[in-house]
Design a protein around this motif. Structure first.
Motif, mmCIF file in Angstrom:
data_model
loop_
_atom_site.group_PDB
_atom_site.id
_atom_site.type_symbol
_atom_site.label_atom_id
_atom_site.label_comp_id
_atom_site.label_asym_id
_atom_site.label_seq_id
_atom_site.Cartn_x
_atom_site.Cartn_y
_atom_site.Cartn_z
ATOM 1 N N ILE A 15 13.148 66.477 30.721
ATOM 2 C CA ILE A 15 12.974 67.923 30.497
ATOM 3 C C ILE A 15 12.385 68.688 31.681
ATOM 4 O O ILE A 15 12.577 69.901 31.798
ATOM 5 C CB ILE A 15 12.114 68.201 29.240
ATOM 6 C CG1 ILE A 15 10.719 67.544 29.380
ATOM 7 C CG2 ILE A 15 12.811 67.719 27.977
ATOM 8 C CD1 ILE A 15 9.666 68.259 28.583
ATOM 9 N N SER A 16 11.671 68.010 32.553
ATOM 10 C CA SER A 16 11.049 68.733 33.661
ATOM 11 C C SER A 16 10.525 67.733 34.686
ATOM 12 O O SER A 16 10.405 66.534 34.394
ATOM 13 C CB SER A 16 9.878 69.578 33.130
ATOM 14 O OG SER A 16 9.342 70.381 34.161
ATOM 15 N N SER A 17 10.241 68.232 35.889
ATOM 16 C CA SER A 17 9.672 67.345 36.900
ATOM 17 C C SER A 17 8.778 68.141 37.827
ATOM 18 O O SER A 17 8.964 69.342 38.005
ATOM 19 C CB SER A 17 10.788 66.685 37.716
ATOM 20 O OG SER A 17 11.561 67.649 38.399
ATOM 21 N N GLU A 18 7.799 67.467 38.389
ATOM 22 C CA GLU A 18 7.031 68.079 39.468
ATOM 23 C C GLU A 18 6.401 67.014 40.350
ATOM 24 O O GLU A 18 6.416 65.826 40.032
ATOM 25 C CB GLU A 18 6.000 69.078 38.949
ATOM 26 C CG GLU A 18 5.029 68.595 37.938
ATOM 27 C CD GLU A 18 4.175 69.773 37.417
ATOM 28 O OE1 GLU A 18 3.043 69.901 37.881
ATOM 29 O OE2 GLU A 18 4.651 70.537 36.564
ATOM 30 N N GLY A 19 5.879 67.443 41.477
ATOM 31 C CA GLY A 19 5.333 66.516 42.463
ATOM 32 C C GLY A 19 4.190 65.686 41.903
ATOM 33 O O GLY A 19 3.405 66.170 41.091
ATOM 34 N N LYS A 42 1.395 74.710 42.803
ATOM 35 C CA LYS A 42 1.460 73.251 42.712
ATOM 36 C C LYS A 42 2.409 72.679 43.761
ATOM 37 O O LYS A 42 2.148 71.656 44.384
ATOM 38 C CB LYS A 42 1.944 72.871 41.313
ATOM 39 C CG LYS A 42 2.312 71.412 41.118
ATOM 40 C CD LYS A 42 1.068 70.543 41.063
ATOM 41 C CE LYS A 42 1.384 69.070 41.241
ATOM 42 N NZ LYS A 42 2.261 68.522 40.262
ATOM 43 N N THR A 43 3.503 73.365 44.005
ATOM 44 C CA THR A 43 4.533 72.781 44.856
ATOM 45 C C THR A 43 4.305 73.037 46.342
ATOM 46 O O THR A 43 4.898 72.389 47.183
ATOM 47 C CB THR A 43 5.922 73.319 44.427
ATOM 48 O OG1 THR A 43 6.911 72.402 44.856
ATOM 49 C CG2 THR A 43 6.221 74.659 45.052
ATOM 50 N N ALA A 65 11.799 72.935 48.556
ATOM 51 C CA ALA A 65 12.811 73.520 47.671
ATOM 52 C C ALA A 65 13.676 72.441 47.023
ATOM 53 O O ALA A 65 13.955 72.483 45.824
ATOM 54 C CB ALA A 65 13.677 74.491 48.464
ATOM 55 N N LYS A 66 14.100 71.470 47.822
ATOM 56 C CA LYS A 66 14.985 70.442 47.265
ATOM 57 C C LYS A 66 14.236 69.562 46.266
ATOM 58 O O LYS A 66 14.725 69.293 45.183
ATOM 59 C CB LYS A 66 15.581 69.588 48.386
ATOM 60 C CG LYS A 66 16.604 70.341 49.222
ATOM 61 C CD LYS A 66 17.507 69.410 50.003
ATOM 62 C CE LYS A 66 16.807 68.709 51.134
ATOM 63 N NZ LYS A 66 16.455 69.580 52.261
ATOM 64 N N GLY A 67 13.038 69.131 46.647
ATOM 65 C CA GLY A 67 12.256 68.287 45.749
ATOM 66 C C GLY A 67 11.923 69.016 44.457
ATOM 67 O O GLY A 67 11.929 68.427 43.372
ATOM 68 N N ALA A 68 11.664 70.310 44.579
ATOM 69 C CA ALA A 68 11.299 71.105 43.407
ATOM 70 C C ALA A 68 12.471 71.258 42.449
ATOM 71 O O ALA A 68 12.301 71.622 41.293
ATOM 72 C CB ALA A 68 10.784 72.477 43.837
ATOM 73 N N SER A 69 13.685 70.967 42.937
ATOM 74 C CA SER A 69 14.857 71.110 42.072
ATOM 75 C C SER A 69 15.320 69.754 41.536
ATOM 76 O O SER A 69 16.450 69.615 41.077
ATOM 77 C CB SER A 69 16.003 71.773 42.838
ATOM 78 O OG SER A 69 16.492 70.894 43.828
ATOM 79 N N PHE A 70 14.438 68.768 41.595
ATOM 80 C CA PHE A 70 14.791 67.408 41.168
ATOM 81 C C PHE A 70 15.377 67.383 39.752
ATOM 82 O O PHE A 70 16.374 66.722 39.487
ATOM 83 C CB PHE A 70 13.532 66.535 41.228
ATOM 84 C CG PHE A 70 13.743 65.078 40.929
ATOM 85 C CD1 PHE A 70 14.262 64.227 41.889
ATOM 86 C CD2 PHE A 70 13.397 64.544 39.694
ATOM 87 C CE1 PHE A 70 14.432 62.873 41.622
ATOM 88 C CE2 PHE A 70 13.568 63.189 39.415
ATOM 89 C CZ PHE A 70 14.089 62.357 40.386
ATOM 90 N N SER A 130 2.819 68.105 46.273
ATOM 91 C CA SER A 130 3.677 69.220 46.675
ATOM 92 C C SER A 130 5.135 68.769 46.794
ATOM 93 O O SER A 130 5.431 67.582 46.845
ATOM 94 C CB SER A 130 3.198 69.791 48.014
ATOM 95 O OG SER A 130 3.277 68.810 49.017
ATOM 96 N N LEU A 131 6.025 69.742 46.834
ATOM 97 C CA LEU A 131 7.453 69.475 47.011
ATOM 98 C C LEU A 131 8.082 70.666 47.721
ATOM 99 O O LEU A 131 7.617 71.789 47.592
ATOM 100 C CB LEU A 131 8.152 69.287 45.658
ATOM 101 C CG LEU A 131 7.826 68.042 44.838
ATOM 102 C CD1 LEU A 131 8.462 68.149 43.454
ATOM 103 C CD2 LEU A 131 8.303 66.770 45.530
#
Lengths: 809, 188, 244
Positions: B69-73, C157-158, B86-91, B83-84
């Motif tokens: 359902i969701s992801s974050e660093g 956070k990011t 743009a690409k990592g944040a769109s995992f 942190s992430l």
């Protein structure tokens, strides 16, 4: 990377050259900025001003393809101003080695050149040796035939004037960089270099990096905290996939591929196991047979016996001197010499140079198998622009692959940390992991051979491979285990025990390891170190930013390689404020895992620090590369110049040209194509773009192919910002949106103005309206050591598009 | 999984909270329409790694009822500290991509379309093709009479997207079949 | 004590992690965009883009300055939009006293398009956007669900460089001043934008006008001589006429 991401914070100067780190490795800037916070000078040398440049102390624009001239000038400057770290250079590098009588350099050519075959006889570059075969040395560095003096003479031609004329960099800018980075030659200062494809993707790619390494050695910047030569790896696991040799020219762990001339395992091991009579040289590769035998034993299991060379006899042998890398394979495909092809997670119809040729070549296959998560320009090439599917006879199998979150296993980051990622949920549809696909395909073939027999079935029938792909079990096998009860290094092991690390591997079939470098990652059953999440560290490690208990790093959990060079011959750290390793006596070191065993070099039993080299010294003079032992400036294959100001050799003399009707190159200084094109990645996209283009919230931020160009060129061509332009090389045309910017500037080169333009290569036709492959422009020519293509410098012309055909407007 | 969670525990703590409206003198209803429950509340956390560049950012995947359902660093990863880019944040969005291929597809010679097939057909047919070409083209000796045991007419490219373990079995299987023309993104 | 952001643009690499993380957390769909000759995309804030990196480039003192501005709602201490909305419908826009978040509630759906436009035009930074699709006024909500559960907003956070910071107001002001002192050695014009009036404080290195048309604060206050009653009464008229 010789260091790791966090260690960048310890640098006093950061030279980012051949990389756009803030855009393509954004997280690296966390550490770059921390270095800057503590006073480091951060420098960006790159053809265009990018998001990286925006956060550096200064940016220096450089004509693409002239890095060796730029760095050669820096080397000359460092010597002239005597900025070198003398003890490091004299003791730890081969600067004092005496060259043999055959070595010579004249007008762009090294001795031993065969102009017909375009290869060098590298024996001509050997050192003068004593009766034991050990190179003769002059640690005072004064002998006129010693490496140091020869190097000094070599780069004497790289004057400020000359370098400025060739690179298009002003003298003031050259000095700014040379001074800032040269200052790290002080023993307690460290400079780091961050590079990526901006250095590798040239016909002199390897020598770009060689020269960087030479400068770092002269400044004593390798092995120390905050120092290093750092390849910022472009893929999530390109470090690991290279270590594991998904390549023709190595076997796992950087073992050479067997050659047709190496009939037996003994032949193979003999050729590849170096000898040194110098007791102070660790000569690590003397262990070669332990690694090769353990690999073959791992592959063939019970069937691997001394009689069949532990399976060596069954493995394919390549022709000496032949090339099988991408560009050559596709050339064979284009020439109808290839019948079947597998592409797993790879999109050559978009990412290979001269993609018009690649797209044509794919139609010459009988069949191809593609493992992918998306439709790509490769999977669907048969229905691409200007292709009539009815005429394409290639049979295509598209196998759906699971995404990262749908599988478990390890990847290796750029700092060599091997880390486990866990499976989160079930794969979409009936997709499978690439590992599972490869294993099932193999077994489907094996079943046919078991049933029907066929050509040379033994290696297929006897391979030690389970039917189910279990990453945990494979991880154990990569580390290696004992195949029988035995005693190694005075320690007893039972059959089935895990090998503690590669120092316990043997050449007698009693151990397996699918990649010796990774041996130590899984030292006991149930002890998978790649899953570690522990932040425990000593005070010394905390200061360094070292996390020895988080995941695992090759080799043997060493986080900064060549770290023995961070101390003087007596074991005293060059930078006492930030030691990487400290000697506590009695063969005991603390801090990082020390490189090689034994006490400091000056003590009895002490060893030279560069343990991977036969002579134990870092190679300022590098006789191992095919195109010369010292880097020399040659122009890119396509250059706006008509003469190379440095020598009569216009291009790298060792390039092997690929010839076909579709492999055209612009003439030197071709008036039809006067503009230099460089290509690159962009933060929001990734390589050929299939993943990022299909993640629509990313595409939203960077939606279409663009061309960055200067205001001066735009004015000359009557192009306005936002216009659709047509870029043309001798190989093809591409449409893109013009981004007219002050971040790109014209260069003054040898008295004339040279314009440069830049484009990303992430946009392809399977995403409608975004544009198509930039690589329709780039040439099939590459570095003669690696055959990485020269994507970074080619020639084009630009005009306003007469009719918009490739982009949504 | 042994996860020490610098500050992250807090994130997952209560999962819900109430919006303090007392004293504002407002009708509570519209404000409560404001979500105060995190969508990740109660989800299982699993650590993955970003599949883009080699910074190797660890990413926490939130799984609810078997669904991503969701992801974050992941703040525990010392390199990214949570942190992430743009690409990592769109995992998460990357995995939800509607363009994905999720069933085997086959395109016959000369055909203008894909046809969905099952894995048995695909694996069986590919194995047949590979065996046929191998039986025909396998070279035990080269022109000089040296033993080479190789197949010159089949190549394999990719991938740096593969895990180390996937690479290990791939190289092993290919070389056993005599396929040595192997390359991947390390060279592009 | 309310919460604040410190957005230190001197550390921004425009990686756009924040822009994307915002969309991810909110489960917003992608909007269709085209390349128009800039990296700034989408071109503007929108109902599915509460966070947007603005890009501007200048040559200043013979140096290229590429200015990145991670735009979002400032969560004003005295929000113009709220003043406007209160005159129309109490509770449509609220300011949470604990966090300082300015929140648009479901009631904004009851605004007529003209009322929404009036409220929108009260914003000194031109941030709120009317969503035709959702039929409501939209903007950043400080990730209210996250911050009331102990997490920081998704954009913070990011962030990989320390550009985006979030915490107690006092701490952010302190951090802002510390950063400012350091950065002024290189960029003497560096300043904090409206720290006394907003919860989202930008640290910029150049003249604020260079970043974005609306980086400059407009003053959506009653016209001189207008009392509160008059002001509220005037809310039935378009605001643009008042201070346009």
């Amino acid at each position: 990377m010789t260091q790791h991401w966090i260690d960048i914070k310890n640098s006093n100067a950061v030279l980012i050259m051949g990389s756009n780190a803030a855009e393509n490795h954004p997280i690296s800037f966390k550490w770059v900025l921390r270095a800057k916070d503590q006073g480091a000078t951060v420098i960006h040398v790159d053809p265009k001003f990018s998001r990286t440049s925006a956060r550096c102390n200064f940016h220096v624009p450089l004509r693409s393809g002239t890095d060796i001239a730029f760095l050669g000038g820096m080397l000359r400057y460092i010597l002239e101003k005597n900025l070198i770290q003398r003890e490091y250079v004299a003791e730890y590098t081969n600067a004092g080695f005496i060259l043999g009588k055959d070595y010579e350099f004249k007008d762009g050519l090294f001795s031993g050149y065969d102009p017909v075959k375009r290869v060098y006889d590298r024996k001509k570059w050997d050192f003068a040796r004593d009766e034991n075969g050990t190179p003769k040395r002059d640690k005072t560095l004064k002998d006129p035939r010693c490496v140091f003096q020869v190097m000094k003479k070599h780069y004497a031609r790289y004057t400020l004037d000359m370098v400025s004329q060739v690179t298009g960099v002003s003298k003031a800018n050259l000095l700014k960089v040379y001074d800032a980075f040269g200052a790290t030659g002080k023993p307690d200062k460290a400079g780091t270099m961050m590079y990526a494809l901006g250095w590798t993707q040239h016909t002199v790619g390897v020598q770009n990096i060689r020269l960087a390494a030479i400068i770092q050695l002269l400044l004593g910047n390798i092995g120390v905290a905050g120092g290093g030569v750092n390849a910022l790896r472009g893929e999530p696991n390109v470090q690991g996939s290279t270590d594991h040799a998904v390549l023709w020219d190595i076997l796992p762990g950087y073992l050479a591929p067997p050659l047709a001339t190496q009939v037996t395992l003994e032949d193979y091991n003999k050729v590849l196991t170096p000898k040194s009579a110098d007791p102070m040289s660790v000569n690590w590769w003397q262990n070669f047979p332990k690694y090769s035998v353990s690999l073959f034993k791992g592959w063939f299991g019970e069937a691997a016996t001394p009689e069949n060379g532990y399976g060596y006899d069954w493995t394919p042998k390549v022709e000496p001197g032949e090339q099988y890398s991408n560009m050559f394979m596709f050339d064979r495909m284009y020439k109808h010499q290839m019948r079947g092809a597998f592409f797993l997670g790879h999109n050559p119809a978009q990412s290979m140079p001269n993609t018009h040729k690649i797209r044509k070549a794919l139609a010459n296959l009988d069949w191809m198998v593609v493992g992918e998560v998306d439709h790509t320009e490769t999977t669907d090439f048969w229905r691409g622009p200007d292709v009539d599917p009815a005429k394409v006879k290639t049979e295509v199998f598209l196998l759906p692959c699971s995404h990262r979150g749908e599988k478990g296993g390890t990847t290796t980051n750029s700092g060599r940390w091997q880390m486990w990622h866990h499976k989160g949920f079930e794969p979409a549809g009936t997709s499978k992991s690439m590992g599972q696909i490869e294993v099932e395909l193999f077994h489907a073939v094996r079943d046919l051979y078991a049933k029907e027999g066929g050509a040379f079935p033994e290696p297929i029938l006897k391979l030690d491979m389970d039917r189910e792909y279990d990453p945990e079990k494979v991880a154990m096998k990569v580390n290696g285990w004992f195949t029988r009860d035995c005693t190694v290094n005075g320690k007893e092991f039972k059959k089935g025990d895990q090998v503690p690390n590669f120092t316990f591997l043997t050449a007698d079939g009693s151990t397996t390891s699918l990649c010796w470098l990774y041996s130590g990652s899984y030292p006991e059953v149930g002890k998978n170190l790649t899953k570690r999440r522990d932040h425990t560290q000593t005070e010394m490690q905390a200061k360094l930013g070292l996390f020895p208990n988080f995941s695992w790093a090759w080799p043997v959990n060493r986080r900064i390689i060549y770290n023995r060079a961070s101390v003087d011959v007596n074991g005293k750290p060059f930078n006492p404020a930030l030691p990487v390793v400290l000697y506590e006596g009695d063969n005991k070191w603390v801090g990082d895992v020390v490189d090689g065993a034994g006490p400091p070099m000056a003590q009895p039993g002490g060893k030279y620090p560069f343990i991977m080299h036969t002579e134990g010294h870092a190679q300022i003079f590098g006789p191992g590369r095919v195109d010369g032992p010292l880097p020399e400036h040659y122009e890119p294959a396509e250059t706006p110049l008509t003469v190379n100001p440095f020598s009569k050799q216009m291009n790298n003399p060792a390039i092997r040209w690929i010839e076909s009707d579709m492999d055209q190159l612009a003439k030197h200084g071709d008036p039809r194509f006067p503009i230099v094109l460089t290509t690159y990645g962009v933060t929001e996209h990734w390589l050929s773009g299939t993943d990022s283009r299909n993640t629509k919230i990313i595409l939203e931020a960077e939606p279409q192919l663009y061309l960055e160009m200067s205001h001066e060129l735009a004015k000359e061509k009557g192009i306005a910002n936002g216009d659709v332009v047509e870029i043309e090389s001798i190989r093809g045309k591409v449409q893109a949106v013009a981004m007219v910017t002050i971040r790109v500037v014209p260069f003054k080169v040898m008295g004339k103005t040279v314009h440069l333009v830049g484009m990303p290569f992430a946009f392809g036709w399977t995403t409608p309206g975004v544009g198509d492959s930039t690589n329709r422009l780039t040439p099939t020519v590459g570095d003669p050591n690696t055959y990485i293509p020269e994507y970074k410098a080619s020639l084009v012309n630009v005009r306003k598009a007469p009719k918009i055909t490739e982009l949504e407007r | 999984m042994d996860i020490s969670r610098r500050g992250f525990i807090k994130l997952m703590g209560a999962g819900t909270a109430c919006l303090g409206l007392s004293g504002l003198g407002l009708d509570v209803k519209p404000a409560l329409a404001y979500t105060t429950t995190m969508k990740t509340a109660g989800a299982k956390e699993v650590v993955s790694i970003c599949p883009y560049c080699s910074c190797g950012c660890n990413i926490i995947m939130f799984i609810k009822d078997g669904k991503f359902i969701s992801s974050e660093g992941d703040p525990d990863y010392p390199v990214s500290e949570g942190s992430l880019c743009a690409k990592g944040a769109s995992f998460h969005a990357l995995h939800m991509n509607p363009h994905r291929v999720i069933q085997p597809l086959y395109r016959a010679p000369g055909s203008s379309e894909w046809v969905e097939k099952d894995w048995d057909f695909m694996l069986g047919t590919i194995a047949r093709r590979l065996k046929d070409v191998r039986d025909k083209d396998f070279k035990e000796k080269n022109d000089k009479g040296q033993v080479v045991n190789r197949l010159d007419t089949v190549m394999h490219v990719g991938s740096a997207l593969m895990d180390n373990e996937e690479c290990a079995v791939t190289v092993q299987a290919l070389r056993a079949m005599g396929v040595y023309q192997i390359d991947h993104q390390a060279r592009v | 004590m309310t919460k604040s952001f410190l957005i230190d643009t001197s550390r921004c690499t425009a990686c756009r992690g924040c822009q994307i993380a915002c969309k991810e957390w909110k489960d917003f769909p992608a909007v269709h965009t085209l390349q128009t000759g800039t990296h700034q995309n989408p071109p503007d804030l929108g109902p599915y883009n509460y966070k947007l990196i603005r890009f501007k480039e200048y040559k200043i003192n013979n140096r290229v300055e590429w200015l990145f501005f991670p735009e979002q709602c400032r969560h004003c201490d005295e929000p113009g939009c709220k003043a406007g909305a209160d005159a129309i419908m109490e509770g449509a826009i609220i300011k949470d006293k604990d966090t300082g978040a300015v929140l648009y509630t479901e009631l904004t759906k009851q605004f007529t398009p003209q009322q929404a436009e009036d409220v929108r035009s009260m914003c000194p930074y031109n941030v709120p956007r009317w969503s035709k699709e959702k039929g409501e006024l939209t903007k950043c909500d400080m990730c209210f669900d996250r911050i009331t559960n102990g997490a920081v907003p998704a954009c913070v956070k990011t962030c990989c460089t320390g550009c985006m910071n979030f915490g107690e107001r006092e701490a952010m002001i302190k951090l802002g001043n510390e950063r400012l002192e350091k950065i002024r050695k290189t960029y003497p014009k560096a300043t904090l934008l409206d720290p006394d009036e907003v919860s989202v404080i930008f640290l910029v290195t150049e003249d604020r006008k260079l970043y974005h048309e609306f980086a400059e604060r407009r003053t959506p206050a009653p016209l001189p001589g207008m009392g509160r009653q008059e002001f509220l009464a005037s809310l039935t008229r378009p605001f643009k006429a008042m201070f346009g």
